[in-house]
Design a protein around this motif. Structure first.
Motif, PDB file in Angstrom:
ATOM      1  N   UNK A  98      -5.727   2.220  12.341  1.00 46.81           N
ATOM      2  CA  UNK A  98      -5.462   0.858  12.806  1.00 46.81           C
ATOM      3  C   UNK A  98      -6.700   0.032  12.499  1.00 46.81           C
ATOM      4  N   UNK A  99      -6.524  -1.224  12.117  1.00 43.65           N
ATOM      5  CA  UNK A  99      -7.678  -2.055  11.722  1.00 43.65           C
ATOM      6  C   UNK A  99      -7.783  -3.335  12.556  1.00 43.65           C
ATOM      7  N   UNK A 148       8.362  -4.830  14.675  1.00 42.88           N
ATOM      8  CA  UNK A 148       8.063  -3.679  13.822  1.00 42.88           C
ATOM      9  C   UNK A 148       6.810  -2.975  14.325  1.00 42.88           C
ATOM     10  N   UNK A 149       6.679  -1.724  13.928  1.00 38.16           N
ATOM     11  CA  UNK A 149       5.463  -0.961  14.211  1.00 38.16           C
ATOM     12  C   UNK A 149       4.466  -1.200  13.090  1.00 38.16           C
ATOM     13  N   UNK A 150       3.267  -1.657  13.456  1.00 36.77           N
ATOM     14  CA  UNK A 150       2.220  -1.793  12.450  1.00 36.77           C
ATOM     15  C   UNK A 150       1.922  -0.430  11.819  1.00 36.77           C
ATOM     16  N   UNK A 151       1.400  -0.437  10.607  1.00 40.39           N
ATOM     17  CA  UNK A 151       0.952   0.803   9.980  1.00 40.39           C
ATOM     18  C   UNK A 151      -0.109   1.447  10.867  1.00 40.39           C
ATOM     19  N   UNK A 210      -2.413  -7.749   8.786  1.00 38.94           N
ATOM     20  CA  UNK A 210      -1.898  -9.008   8.231  1.00 38.94           C
ATOM     21  C   UNK A 210      -1.130  -8.772   6.937  1.00 38.94           C
ATOM     22  N   UNK A 211      -1.462  -7.676   6.220  1.00 36.09           N
ATOM     23  CA  UNK A 211      -0.686  -7.329   5.029  1.00 36.09           C
ATOM     24  C   UNK A 211       0.685  -6.793   5.426  1.00 36.09           C
ATOM     25  N   UNK A 212       0.743  -6.071   6.546  1.00 35.78           N
ATOM     26  CA  UNK A 212       2.050  -5.641   7.069  1.00 35.78           C
ATOM     27  C   UNK A 212       2.895  -6.857   7.415  1.00 35.78           C
ATOM     28  N   UNK A 252       0.816  -1.213   0.000  1.00 32.99           N
ATOM     29  CA  UNK A 252       0.000   0.000   0.000  1.00 32.99           C
ATOM     30  C   UNK A 252       0.847   1.259   0.000  1.00 32.99           C
ATOM     31  N   UNK A 253       2.183   1.095  -0.009  1.00 35.88           N
ATOM     32  CA  UNK A 253       3.073   2.257  -0.048  1.00 35.88           C
ATOM     33  C   UNK A 253       3.375   2.864   1.305  1.00 35.88           C
ATOM     34  N   UNK A 254       3.047   2.172   2.407  1.00 35.59           N
ATOM     35  CA  UNK A 254       3.299   2.684   3.756  1.00 35.59           C
ATOM     36  C   UNK A 254       4.630   2.161   4.273  1.00 35.59           C
TER      37      UNK A 254
END
Length: 576
Positions: free
Chosen positions: A255-256, A242-245, A262-264, A190-192
């Protein structure tokens, strides 16, 4: 006579043709569907239908059911969005309202005079405030505020603030072995940009070693991994956090609770598999991190093991339980109100963060997941109760164990849990015993590893450990390919400087502008703390039109403070 016979034969032939003939051909025509429709015309009895016609009827029935379900879902979503729109807050209006309330309260206290006049003025102010609180406008504003706070609790919780120094020194010694931490950024599909940290030993007996990916909970960040570092590095594995998006220092606005996280995780797993330093991969998640692992596990069977601390089974179920808690505390909440409230929240979440809370349902994934799993739940967790972990454990398709620990959702886990995790990961990742470091029972295993830089004490080591050390010293060791460029700098690690730097770093989780520091990390200050849980509960109460008891007590204390200040001011003026 012959002519009569010929006539009879012709009539029989015509009769047979009329019986078997169809408007555009006989039964041997290629248009079998058309033939069968004519043969069975006039009856709808199932036993009179040919097999292919029965199949068509069933397909048509399923198609209609799917179409009706699609229309129902679309109508439900539209209704949820419409209801959510009724309580959408205009930020400027909300700020103006709060400012007006604050000024009104301040004016009422400042305009108070001495004696009975002050009491009369205060009484009038309280009456006016009570009238305001009982008005429809105040109720709607309260509901709007609580509603948006609940939506934000799902998609925009407060970010955990930390500095890079809180992650500890980039190079350190632990029980006589050298380790390094590499910080870098990964970009998702997603480009994040995700902020990542990778801890690993400098020397190893194999180029590829297992790695454990740690995933933090809601309103937390990668620093949450620090209490787990000592146990994992002593086990002989590398650690990745890691830090989630939308969390910590990573990009992202929302945040979801596992849906896009899960994509992260998929991005991180793909990165690690592309390197030459990783063999098997295990996942360790807490709360939202555990949910992320479960949502990812059924699509990636190559994961070797999962440690799942306090995941929820279904997000909608969790929301319903929050409303049930309000009922238990004496708030009268009709059943239809809770369902409408959840539909409204669902609509706003879908509108603002582009996901459906009904899709965040690990319980629908675990029947298809076969990765060995260890579930962890806290006995006194009243936020995500242990029943969630029990439901997931019972429905899990693969090998699964579960342990229940003392404490609540965010409390520090006891040592026996870390011992259980070590045994579980050692078996699943097939870690050779000679890779492991001996952790003395007196060590505080939740403290960061750089606080124990010295080599193992020989008097505390058993003969078997001494033999293992001799054997390891004779083994051929290699340097991690990602560390070879920094080998010269790593070879001169000053243990005392590392320990002093680690203590000076503080490992507290105050704001960035706050330089206060402490010697130990307190995991209870991160994530879904008791204070944060009370804030969410208060938001729910406000949405339902009730002030939380703590809010009322705070309001009463504020009024009392203002009264005492008002009393002191006139006396001070008289003294002058």
């Amino acid at each position: 006579m012959g002519n009569d016979q010929s006539t009879v034969i012709d009539e029989e032939r015509k009769m047979l043709e009329s019986l078997y003939q169809i408007s555009e051909g006989r039964l041997d025509t290629d248009d079998r569907n058309h033939v069968n429709s004519k043969v069975n015309a006039g009856t709808a009895a199932p036993n009179c239908q040919p097999s292919h016609t029965l199949q068509e009827i069933e397909e048509e029935r399923l198609r209609r059911e799917k179409e009706e379900e699609r229309r129902r879902v679309e109508a439900e979503i539209k209704e949820a969005e419409r209801l959510a729109g009724l309580l959408d807050i205009n930020d400027s209006q909300h700020k103006e309202y709060l400012e007006a309330q604050r000024l009104a309260l301040l004016d009422s206290s400042q305009s108070s005079s001495g004696g009975s006049g002050r009491a009369s003025s205060l009484s009038q102010s309280q009456q006016q405030q009570q009238m305001q609180q009982g008005s429809i406008g105040s109720y709607v504003q309260m509901a709007k505020t609580g509603y948006q706070e609940l939506v934000n609790a799902i998609i925009r919780p407060p970010r955990a603030k930390y500095r890079e120094e809180h992650l500890g020194p980039p190079a350190f010694s632990f029980l006589g072995k050298r380790f390094t931490r590499t910080d870098f950024t990964l970009q998702t599909a997603a480009g994040l940009n995700l902020q990542c940290s990778h801890w690993e030993p400098v020397e190893r007996t194999a180029v590829r070693i297992p790695v454990v990916i740690y995933m933090h909970g809601n309103a937390s960040a990668r620093v949450e991994v620090l209490p787990q570092l000592t146990v994992l590095l002593a086990l002989g594995v590398a650690v990745f956090a890691f830090d989630f998006a939308g969390s910590g220092k990573s990009d992202g606005d929302h945040v979801t609770l596992g849906y896009y996280e899960r994509e992260d995780l998929m991005c991180v797993v793909a990165h690690l598999r592309a390197t030459d330093v990783v063999s098997t991969i295990a996942l360790w998640g807490r709360s939202m991190g555990a949910v992320t692992a479960l949502l990812h596990g059924d699509r990636d069977p190559s994961i070797a093991a999962m440690v799942l601390d306090s995941p929820f089974a279904d997000l909608s179920r969790l929301c319903e339980e929050m409303v049930d808690k309000a009922r238990e505390q004496g708030i009268n909440v009709p059943g239809f109100v809770s369902s409408v409230a959840i539909r409204m929240i669902r609509g706003s979440v879908r509108k603002q963060a582009d996901f459906d809370i009904k899709d965040v349902s690990p319980i629908t994934h675990v029947p298809h997941c076969f990765i060995p799993a260890l579930f962890v739940a806290a006995e006194n967790d009243d936020f995500i109760t242990k029943e969630h972990s029990l439901s997931l454990h019972d429905a899990y398709a693969g090998d699964a164990n579960m342990i229940v620990v003392d404490g609540d959702h965010n409390s520090t886990r006891p040592r026996f849990m870390f011992d259980s995790v070590s045994i579980f990961l050692e078996a699943c990742l097939q870690i050779p015993p000679e890779w492991q470091l001996r952790v003395h029972p007196s060590m505080n295993i939740t403290s960061p590893p750089w606080r124990y830089p010295g080599a193992q004490n020989s008097r505390n080591s058993s003969p078997s450990n001494a033999i293992r050390t001799e054997r390891c010293s004779g083994m051929h060791t290699v340097t991690s390919p990602t560390r070879q460029t920094n080998l010269d700098n790593d070879s001169d690690i000053d243990v005392e400087e590392e320990a002093a730097a680690a203590i000076a770093a503080g490992l507290d989780f105050a704001d960035e502008d706050n330089n206060n520091s402490g010697s130990n990390i307190d995991v209870e200050t991160l994530g879904m703390t008791s204070e944060r849980q009370r804030e969410i509960q208060g938001s729910l109460f406000r949405m339902l039109g009730h002030e939380n008891e703590s809010d009322e007590q705070n309001g009463e204390s504020e009024v009392a403070d203002m009264n005492s200040a008002a009393k002191k001011t006139p006396s001070g003026e008289d003294d002058m």
